[in-house]
Design a protein around this motif. Structure first.
Motif, PDB file in Angstrom:
ATOM      1  N   MET A  94       0.840  -1.190   0.000  1.00 44.75           N
ATOM      2  CA  MET A  94       0.000   0.000   0.000  1.00 44.75           C
ATOM      3  C   MET A  94       0.885   1.254   0.000  1.00 44.75           C
ATOM      4  SD  MET A  94      -2.919   1.167   2.732  1.00 44.75           S
ATOM      5  CE  MET A  94      -3.756   2.753   2.567  1.00 44.75           C
ATOM      6  N   ILE A  95       0.618   2.172  -0.895  1.00 43.99           N
ATOM      7  CA  ILE A  95       1.409   3.394  -0.992  1.00 43.99           C
ATOM      8  C   ILE A  95       0.791   4.473  -0.113  1.00 43.99           C
ATOM      9  CG2 ILE A  95       2.333   5.150  -2.545  1.00 43.99           C
ATOM     10  CD1 ILE A  95       3.416   2.338  -3.073  1.00 43.99           C
ATOM     11  N   ARG A  96       1.556   4.947   0.863  1.00 41.29           N
ATOM     12  CA  ARG A  96       1.105   6.040   1.724  1.00 41.29           C
ATOM     13  C   ARG A  96       2.018   7.249   1.599  1.00 41.29           C
ATOM     14  NH1 ARG A  96       1.696   5.655   6.708  1.00 41.29           N
ATOM     15  NH2 ARG A  96       0.035   7.104   7.311  1.00 41.29           N
ATOM     16  N   ARG A  97       3.328   7.008   1.560  1.00 37.67           N
ATOM     17  CA  ARG A  97       4.302   8.105   1.542  1.00 37.67           C
ATOM     18  C   ARG A  97       4.990   8.190   0.183  1.00 37.67           C
ATOM     19  NH1 ARG A  97       5.650  10.078   6.615  1.00 37.67           N
ATOM     20  NH2 ARG A  97       4.757   8.901   8.363  1.00 37.67           N
ATOM     21  N   ILE A  98       4.870   9.350  -0.449  1.00 36.94           N
ATOM     22  CA  ILE A  98       5.501   9.588  -1.749  1.00 36.94           C
ATOM     23  C   ILE A  98       6.530  10.691  -1.604  1.00 36.94           C
ATOM     24  CG2 ILE A  98       5.136  10.444  -4.105  1.00 36.94           C
ATOM     25  CD1 ILE A  98       2.459   9.055  -4.126  1.00 36.94           C
ATOM     26  N   VAL A  99       7.706  10.455  -2.142  1.00 34.70           N
ATOM     27  CA  VAL A  99       8.765  11.464  -2.193  1.00 34.70           C
ATOM     28  C   VAL A  99       8.967  11.869  -3.647  1.00 34.70           C
ATOM     29  CG1 VAL A  99      11.234  11.899  -1.842  1.00 34.70           C
ATOM     30  CG2 VAL A  99       9.922  10.635  -0.116  1.00 34.70           C
ATOM     31  N   VAL A 100       8.902  13.176  -3.909  1.00 36.86           N
ATOM     32  CA  VAL A 100       9.130  13.714  -5.250  1.00 36.86           C
ATOM     33  C   VAL A 100      10.471  14.431  -5.230  1.00 36.86           C
ATOM     34  CG1 VAL A 100       8.269  15.212  -7.089  1.00 36.86           C
ATOM     35  CG2 VAL A 100       6.649  14.007  -5.575  1.00 36.86           C
ATOM     36  N   ILE A 101      11.395  13.993  -6.065  1.00 41.49           N
ATOM     37  CA  ILE A 101      12.740  14.579  -6.102  1.00 41.49           C
ATOM     38  C   ILE A 101      12.838  15.543  -7.278  1.00 41.49           C
ATOM     39  CG2 ILE A 101      15.202  14.121  -6.326  1.00 41.49           C
ATOM     40  CD1 ILE A 101      14.767  11.452  -4.997  1.00 41.49           C
ATOM     41  N   GLY A 102      13.082  16.813  -6.958  1.00 43.90           N
ATOM     42  CA  GLY A 102      13.149  17.857  -7.973  1.00 43.90           C
ATOM     43  C   GLY A 102      11.928  18.744  -7.885  1.00 43.90           C
ATOM     44  N   SER A 103      12.121  20.026  -7.548  1.00 42.80           N
ATOM     45  CA  SER A 103      10.980  20.910  -7.324  1.00 42.80           C
ATOM     46  C   SER A 103      10.801  21.926  -8.454  1.00 42.80           C
ATOM     47  CB  SER A 103      11.124  21.652  -5.988  1.00 42.80           C
ATOM     48  OG  SER A 103      12.217  22.558  -6.029  1.00 42.80           O
TER      49      SER A 103
ATOM     50  N   HIS B 291      19.274   3.707   0.062  1.00 43.84           N
ATOM     51  CA  HIS B 291      18.676   4.172   1.311  1.00 43.84           C
ATOM     52  C   HIS B 291      17.179   3.889   1.449  1.00 43.84           C
ATOM     53  CE1 HIS B 291      22.309   6.231   2.649  1.00 43.84           C
ATOM     54  NE2 HIS B 291      22.477   6.630   1.408  1.00 43.84           N
ATOM     55  N   ALA B 292      16.465   3.696   0.360  1.00 46.78           N
ATOM     56  CA  ALA B 292      15.019   3.470   0.447  1.00 46.78           C
ATOM     57  C   ALA B 292      14.731   2.043   0.917  1.00 46.78           C
ATOM     58  CB  ALA B 292      14.367   3.704  -0.912  1.00 46.78           C
ATOM     59  N   PRO B 293      13.584   1.812   1.565  1.00 44.49           N
ATOM     60  CA  PRO B 293      13.210   0.454   1.981  1.00 44.49           C
ATOM     61  C   PRO B 293      13.138  -0.496   0.782  1.00 44.49           C
ATOM     62  CG  PRO B 293      11.745   2.093   2.948  1.00 44.49           C
ATOM     63  CD  PRO B 293      12.569   2.817   1.938  1.00 44.49           C
ATOM     64  N   GLU B 294      13.342  -1.772   1.045  1.00 48.17           N
ATOM     65  CA  GLU B 294      13.294  -2.758  -0.044  1.00 48.17           C
ATOM     66  C   GLU B 294      11.946  -2.783  -0.731  1.00 48.17           C
ATOM     67  OE1 GLU B 294      14.498  -6.643   1.109  1.00 48.17           O
ATOM     68  OE2 GLU B 294      16.459  -6.005   1.889  1.00 48.17           O
ATOM     69  N   SER B 295      10.904  -2.410  -0.018  1.00 49.54           N
ATOM     70  CA  SER B 295       9.553  -2.438  -0.572  1.00 49.54           C
ATOM     71  C   SER B 295       9.237  -1.225  -1.443  1.00 49.54           C
ATOM     72  CB  SER B 295       8.533  -2.498   0.568  1.00 49.54           C
ATOM     73  OG  SER B 295       8.687  -1.375   1.429  1.00 49.54           O
TER      74      SER B 295
ATOM     75  N   THR C 296       4.308  -3.953 -10.162  1.00 53.17           N
ATOM     76  CA  THR C 296       4.725  -2.548 -10.162  1.00 53.17           C
ATOM     77  C   THR C 296       3.827  -1.723 -11.063  1.00 53.17           C
ATOM     78  OG1 THR C 296       7.028  -3.093  -9.663  1.00 53.17           O
ATOM     79  CG2 THR C 296       6.618  -0.961 -10.707  1.00 53.17           C
ATOM     80  N   ALA C 297       3.558  -2.213 -12.254  1.00 51.46           N
ATOM     81  CA  ALA C 297       2.698  -1.488 -13.192  1.00 51.46           C
ATOM     82  C   ALA C 297       1.312  -1.263 -12.596  1.00 51.46           C
ATOM     83  CB  ALA C 297       2.605  -2.240 -14.510  1.00 51.46           C
ATOM     84  N   GLU C 298       0.783  -2.278 -11.929  1.00 51.70           N
ATOM     85  CA  GLU C 298      -0.553  -2.163 -11.325  1.00 51.70           C
ATOM     86  C   GLU C 298      -0.565  -1.160 -10.174  1.00 51.70           C
ATOM     87  OE1 GLU C 298      -1.523  -6.129 -10.230  1.00 51.70           O
ATOM     88  OE2 GLU C 298      -1.670  -6.839 -12.307  1.00 51.70           O
ATOM     89  N   VAL C 299       0.470  -1.217  -9.334  1.00 54.80           N
ATOM     90  CA  VAL C 299       0.552  -0.301  -8.193  1.00 54.80           C
ATOM     91  C   VAL C 299       0.650   1.142  -8.681  1.00 54.80           C
ATOM     92  CG1 VAL C 299       2.052   0.481  -6.304  1.00 54.80           C
ATOM     93  CG2 VAL C 299       1.507  -1.946  -6.542  1.00 54.80           C
ATOM     94  N   ILE C 300       1.500   1.396  -9.656  1.00 50.96           N
ATOM     95  CA  ILE C 300       1.703   2.752 -10.153  1.00 50.96           C
ATOM     96  C   ILE C 300       0.454   3.264 -10.868  1.00 50.96           C
ATOM     97  CG2 ILE C 300       3.081   4.189 -11.694  1.00 50.96           C
ATOM     98  CD1 ILE C 300       4.424   3.227  -9.021  1.00 50.96           C
ATOM     99  N   GLN C 301      -0.246   2.382 -11.545  1.00 47.84           N
ATOM    100  CA  GLN C 301      -1.505   2.788 -12.184  1.00 47.84           C
ATOM    101  C   GLN C 301      -2.524   3.203 -11.126  1.00 47.84           C
ATOM    102  OE1 GLN C 301      -3.275  -0.246 -14.673  1.00 47.84           O
ATOM    103  NE2 GLN C 301      -4.391   1.269 -15.886  1.00 47.84           N
ATOM    104  N   GLN C 302      -2.591   2.465 -10.029  1.00 46.49           N
ATOM    105  CA  GLN C 302      -3.507   2.811  -8.940  1.00 46.49           C
ATOM    106  C   GLN C 302      -3.132   4.145  -8.302  1.00 46.49           C
ATOM    107  OE1 GLN C 302      -3.338  -0.569  -6.315  1.00 46.49           O
ATOM    108  NE2 GLN C 302      -4.299  -1.949  -7.798  1.00 46.49           N
ATOM    109  N   VAL C 303      -1.830   4.387  -8.147  1.00 52.01           N
ATOM    110  CA  VAL C 303      -1.372   5.658  -7.582  1.00 52.01           C
ATOM    111  C   VAL C 303      -1.785   6.823  -8.471  1.00 52.01           C
ATOM    112  CG1 VAL C 303       0.697   7.058  -7.124  1.00 52.01           C
ATOM    113  CG2 VAL C 303       0.566   4.694  -6.280  1.00 52.01           C
ATOM    114  N   ALA C 304      -1.552   6.697  -9.771  1.00 55.94           N
ATOM    115  CA  ALA C 304      -1.896   7.766 -10.708  1.00 55.94           C
ATOM    116  C   ALA C 304      -3.398   8.035 -10.700  1.00 55.94           C
ATOM    117  CB  ALA C 304      -1.420   7.404 -12.110  1.00 55.94           C
ATOM    118  N   GLU C 305      -4.192   6.974 -10.627  1.00 58.74           N
ATOM    119  CA  GLU C 305      -5.646   7.143 -10.606  1.00 58.74           C
ATOM    120  C   GLU C 305      -6.103   7.813  -9.316  1.00 58.74           C
ATOM    121  OE1 GLU C 305      -6.998   3.191 -11.388  1.00 58.74           O
ATOM    122  OE2 GLU C 305      -6.647   3.349 -13.553  1.00 58.74           O
ATOM    123  N   GLN C 306      -5.447   7.492  -8.193  1.00 61.10           N
ATOM    124  CA  GLN C 306      -5.783   8.158  -6.937  1.00 61.10           C
ATOM    125  C   GLN C 306      -5.417   9.643  -6.996  1.00 61.10           C
ATOM    126  OE1 GLN C 306      -4.799   5.969  -3.364  1.00 61.10           O
ATOM    127  NE2 GLN C 306      -4.764   7.820  -2.112  1.00 61.10           N
ATOM    128  N   MET C 307      -4.434   9.998  -7.811  1.00 68.70           N
ATOM    129  CA  MET C 307      -4.083  11.404  -8.026  1.00 68.70           C
ATOM    130  C   MET C 307      -5.077  12.109  -8.945  1.00 68.70           C
ATOM    131  SD  MET C 307       0.040  11.213  -8.583  1.00 68.70           S
ATOM    132  CE  MET C 307       1.184  10.778  -7.275  1.00 68.70           C
TER     133      MET C 307
END
Length: 285
Positions: free
Chosen positions: A1-10, A107-111, A163-174
């Protein structure tokens, strides 16, 4: 489950991605090495929130909730340690992306999943900078992020179905529509956009019409939201030229950049960011 997103580059894209991420309900950290760039992003995001309320897109409650989910940091290593998904949105230079992905992989978690916001570069090559290529994918957002509906999701050679499914769900939640495609130079949208934009420069070079006339013909005749010169000035003529050079190298002669486009870039006429591109913005607010 994706809860925390880090965006690099502002920059333009990163701040837009952070905005839709926070509005979508994710705990979001926008990271940049420059504090002044983060402050600029913070101000612009605040303006987008206010315009959203004025246009009825957001309520005051939703705005406050989204703002409470949005953080700013110059320490991307620390931010990566708590991330479920890292979205990289730095300039299209491979050496910069390589450094970032090698560092967050350490440095990021394995998940944690990794996404690159790129319009042309290879997610397969970017994934090779990590020890988790199955968790790496491209999320191609469009400018301006808070208005454009599409996220083009591009699978690399080793990207997993999960991965493709998770990222698709994230984009749709956005709040985004998605397409999931396999990697090939230029993906879908950049190949078509580059062809249209380049052909417009050939037309201008040949004297077929003025920029205004060509843009109007494309907007009204083909139902495009903006003309090819308006779009080129928005994204940057140097960016458009770099994309065309890459596609010309990979896909052949039909992507050879128009000489007039090259001439504009040599003259420093890069678009809105320099005040002058195809159009002159120096006397416009």
């Amino acid at each position: 489950m994706i809860r925390r997103i880090v965006v690099i580059g502002s920059g333009v894209m990163g701040r837009g991605i952070a905005y839709v991420s926070a509005v979508g309900g994710f705990l979001t950290t926008l990271v940049d090495i420059k504090e002044e760039q983060l402050q600029s992003a913070k101000q612009e995001i605040a303006d987008i929130f206010e315009k959203g309320i004025a246009r009825g897109k957001l309520t005051e409650t939703l705005k406050k909730e989204a703002e409470a989910r949005l953080y700013y940091s110059t320490d991307f290593i620390q931010a990566a340690k708590e991330a479920d998904l890292v979205i990289e949105a730095v300039p299209e230079k491979l050496e910069i992306k390589k450094q970032i992905f090698e560092t967050i992989d350490e440095h990021a978690p394995e998940s944690c999943y990794f996404a690159t916001n790129t319009s042309t570069m290879s997610p397969t090559e970017i994934a090779s900078f990590t020890k988790r290529p199955e968790k790496v994918i491209a999320m191609h957002f469009f400018n301006p992020v808070h208005k454009m509906k599409l996220v083009e999701i591009v699978r690399g050679l080793e990207t997993s179905d999960e991965t493709a499914e998770v990222i698709q769900q994230v984009a749709e939640q956005m709040g985004k529509e998605t397409v999931v495609v396999n990697e090939f130079p230029g993906f879908v949208t950049s190949r078509i956009s580059a062809l249209v934009g380049n052909e417009a420069f050939y037309m201008l070079q040949e004297g077929i019409g003025t920029p205004e006339e060509i843009d109007k013909a494309i907007r009204l005749g083909l139902n495009y939201p903006m003309g090819p010169f308006e779009l080129a000035d928005l994204v940057g003529l140097d960016t458009r030229l770099n994309n065309l050079k890459y596609l010309h190298e990979k896909l052949g002669e039909k992507y050879r950049p128009a000489p007039l486009l090259e001439q504009y870039v040599k003259a420093g006429r890069l678009g809105r960011k320099t005040g002058k591109g195809v159009y002159d913005y120096t006397n416009k607010e």
